[in-house]
Design a protein around this motif. Structure first.
Motif, mmCIF file in Angstrom:
data_model
loop_
_atom_site.group_PDB
_atom_site.id
_atom_site.type_symbol
_atom_site.label_atom_id
_atom_site.label_comp_id
_atom_site.label_asym_id
_atom_site.label_seq_id
_atom_site.Cartn_x
_atom_site.Cartn_y
_atom_site.Cartn_z
ATOM 1 N N VAL A 96 0.835 -1.202 0.000
ATOM 2 C CA VAL A 96 0.000 0.000 0.000
ATOM 3 C C VAL A 96 0.872 1.255 0.000
ATOM 4 C CG1 VAL A 96 -1.595 1.349 1.431
ATOM 5 C CG2 VAL A 96 -2.028 -1.084 1.039
ATOM 6 N N GLU A 97 1.944 1.252 0.786
ATOM 7 C CA GLU A 97 2.820 2.425 0.838
ATOM 8 C C GLU A 97 3.576 2.625 -0.477
ATOM 9 O OE1 GLU A 97 4.523 5.875 2.586
ATOM 10 O OE2 GLU A 97 2.719 4.677 2.963
ATOM 11 N N ALA B 216 4.228 5.767 -5.331
ATOM 12 C CA ALA B 216 4.281 5.823 -6.798
ATOM 13 C C ALA B 216 3.283 6.832 -7.337
ATOM 14 C CB ALA B 216 4.001 4.433 -7.382
ATOM 15 N N THR B 217 2.079 6.845 -6.768
ATOM 16 C CA THR B 217 1.068 7.787 -7.267
ATOM 17 C C THR B 217 1.461 9.228 -6.932
ATOM 18 O OG1 THR B 217 -0.287 7.560 -5.255
ATOM 19 C CG2 THR B 217 -0.782 6.074 -7.080
ATOM 20 N N VAL C 160 10.875 5.987 -11.552
ATOM 21 C CA VAL C 160 10.991 5.417 -10.207
ATOM 22 C C VAL C 160 9.600 5.091 -9.659
ATOM 23 C CG1 VAL C 160 11.706 5.860 -7.823
ATOM 24 C CG2 VAL C 160 13.210 6.484 -9.721
ATOM 25 N N GLY C 161 8.609 5.900 -10.003
ATOM 26 C CA GLY C 161 7.234 5.546 -9.645
ATOM 27 C C GLY C 161 6.841 4.211 -10.251
ATOM 28 N N ASP C 162 7.218 3.974 -11.484
ATOM 29 C CA ASP C 162 6.940 2.693 -12.134
ATOM 30 C C ASP C 162 7.672 1.553 -11.434
ATOM 31 O OD1 ASP C 162 5.388 4.047 -13.950
ATOM 32 O OD2 ASP C 162 6.897 4.059 -15.544
ATOM 33 N N PHE C 163 8.909 1.809 -11.015
ATOM 34 C CA PHE C 163 9.685 0.807 -10.272
ATOM 35 C C PHE C 163 8.939 0.409 -8.993
ATOM 36 C CE2 PHE C 163 12.556 0.106 -6.680
ATOM 37 C CZ PHE C 163 13.323 -0.959 -7.126
ATOM 38 N N ALA D 121 -7.632 -1.039 -7.424
ATOM 39 C CA ALA D 121 -7.386 0.303 -6.877
ATOM 40 C C ALA D 121 -6.372 1.052 -7.729
ATOM 41 C CB ALA D 121 -6.898 0.200 -5.432
ATOM 42 N N ALA D 122 -5.315 0.359 -8.158
ATOM 43 C CA ALA D 122 -4.295 1.011 -8.987
ATOM 44 C C ALA D 122 -4.905 1.525 -10.285
ATOM 45 C CB ALA D 122 -3.152 0.037 -9.280
#
Length: 339
Positions: free
Chosen positions: A88-89, A94-95, A126-129, A153-154
């Motif tokens: 979740v974190e 990432a978002t 890095v968000g994608d990572f 949710a994503a």
């Protein structure tokens, strides 16, 4: 610079609610934090450096704490809730990285955003990572239902971002349309964070649905208060500059209400400043004045209280416990916070 909204009589009450929850989940959250540090490691130095800039920037970790507390309230005694809380974190972080790029934000939690330091491309990648790390963790729990909930949710969060982008700077946005945006962008992850606590505990559909309702309505209330605080809060306590939403041309609920209730001359002001991006010195103060004259900030808080009440009622089916008490108090914190 505007009026600070008196959201609560006791400024420490909401903070005590967070302290109460933190105390209940402290040991497990330390494990979650260790897990996060371990799983964001990479042979590419920029990846953990950029990710830790945001992850370690002082956020309260509300969403992973919700997963821990919800699972414990449901009697869970295993270890997978640690992985799901870290998931979740990672998804939340990432978002945020993606949000800051889309919104061209320069500050978050009182610090420069990653995009201002490393650039937009690095922030997105890095968000994608982190999204990849999140989904790997979910697979490790071997809970297909939890995987389905977080994957949904994503997708919903991404849809919310697109909806917000499509409505950006559109002063004609309706309250219903705005509520759909924040239900997707913010509330979806709160809902997933709490619902998976029931799912991994093997609780029935009614209890899982109740926790989904709790998280979703808590998330809506949380965002609505954020909207009001941007015009009525203090920059130091918000962790950003007061009026950031105004400067970025964001259409939030206080704007929607003030625009709808205003005169033709007042609507022209909103169109100039937000839709056209033609802002002058003193416009932020004028915006706050218009919101106060039409009770837009007060009514935004009233709506937040409405959703907060629904969240609290959703917990009523669970037996009394320290976890239920803490989750109830957390709703009060989210509504009453002035920071």
């Amino acid at each position: 610079m505007g009026v600070v909204i008196p959201l609560e009589e006791d400024p420490g009450r909401g903070q005590n609610a967070v302290t109460q929850l933190q105390a209940l989940v402290a040991d497990e959250m330390e494990t979650v934090n260790e897990f996060i540090r371990e799983r964001m490691a990479s042979e590419v130095p920029m990846v953990p450096e950029l990710a830790s800039h945001l992850i370690n920037s002082g956020g309260k970790r509300l969403r992973p704490m919700l997963t821990i507390a919800a699972s414990r309230m449901c009697g869970y005694e295993g270890k997978d809730h640690i992985k799901l809380a870290a998931t979740v974190e990672f998804l939340h972080t990432a978002t945020l990285l993606h949000d800051d790029v889309v919104d061209e934000s320069n500050m978050r939690r009182g610090k420069k955003t990653a995009r201002t330091i490393w650039g937009n491309q690095a922030s997105v990648l890095v968000g994608d990572f982190l999204l990849g790390r999140a989904f790997k963790l979910m697979v490790e729990t071997k809970s297909l239902r939890a995987l389905e909930i977080i994957a949904d949710a994503a997708s919903i969060i991404a849809e919310g971002e697109v909806m917000q982008l499509a409505a950006a700077k559109d002063t004609g946005t309706t309250e219903d349309a705005y509520m759909r945006v924040i239900s997707a962008k913010t509330a979806a992850l709160f809902a997933a964070a709490t619902e998976i606590g029931a799912v991994i505990s093997g609780r029935d559909g009614g209890e899982a649905a109740a926790l989904e309702s709790y998280g979703r309505n808590l998330g809506i209330a949380f965002q609505l208060v954020d909207d009001a605080l941007d015009y009525g809060g203090r920059a130091a306590s918000l962790g950003k500059n007061t009026g950031d939403d105004f400067r970025e041309g964001k259409i939030t609920l206080p704007v929607v209400l003030a625009f709808r209730r205003g005169s033709a001359e007042e609507r022209a002001f909103w169109q100039r400043t937000l839709q056209e991006g033609n802002r002058h010195d003193g416009d932020l103060e004028k915006a706050v004045e218009l919101m106060n004259s039409h009770s837009a900030l007060d009514d935004t808080i009233l709506r937040a209280k409405h959703y907060g009440a629904i969240a609290i009622d959703a917990l009523a089916i669970f037996p009394e416990s320290s976890y239920r008490d803490a989750l109830t108090a957390l709703v009060e914190f989210c509504i009453n916070r002035n920071h």
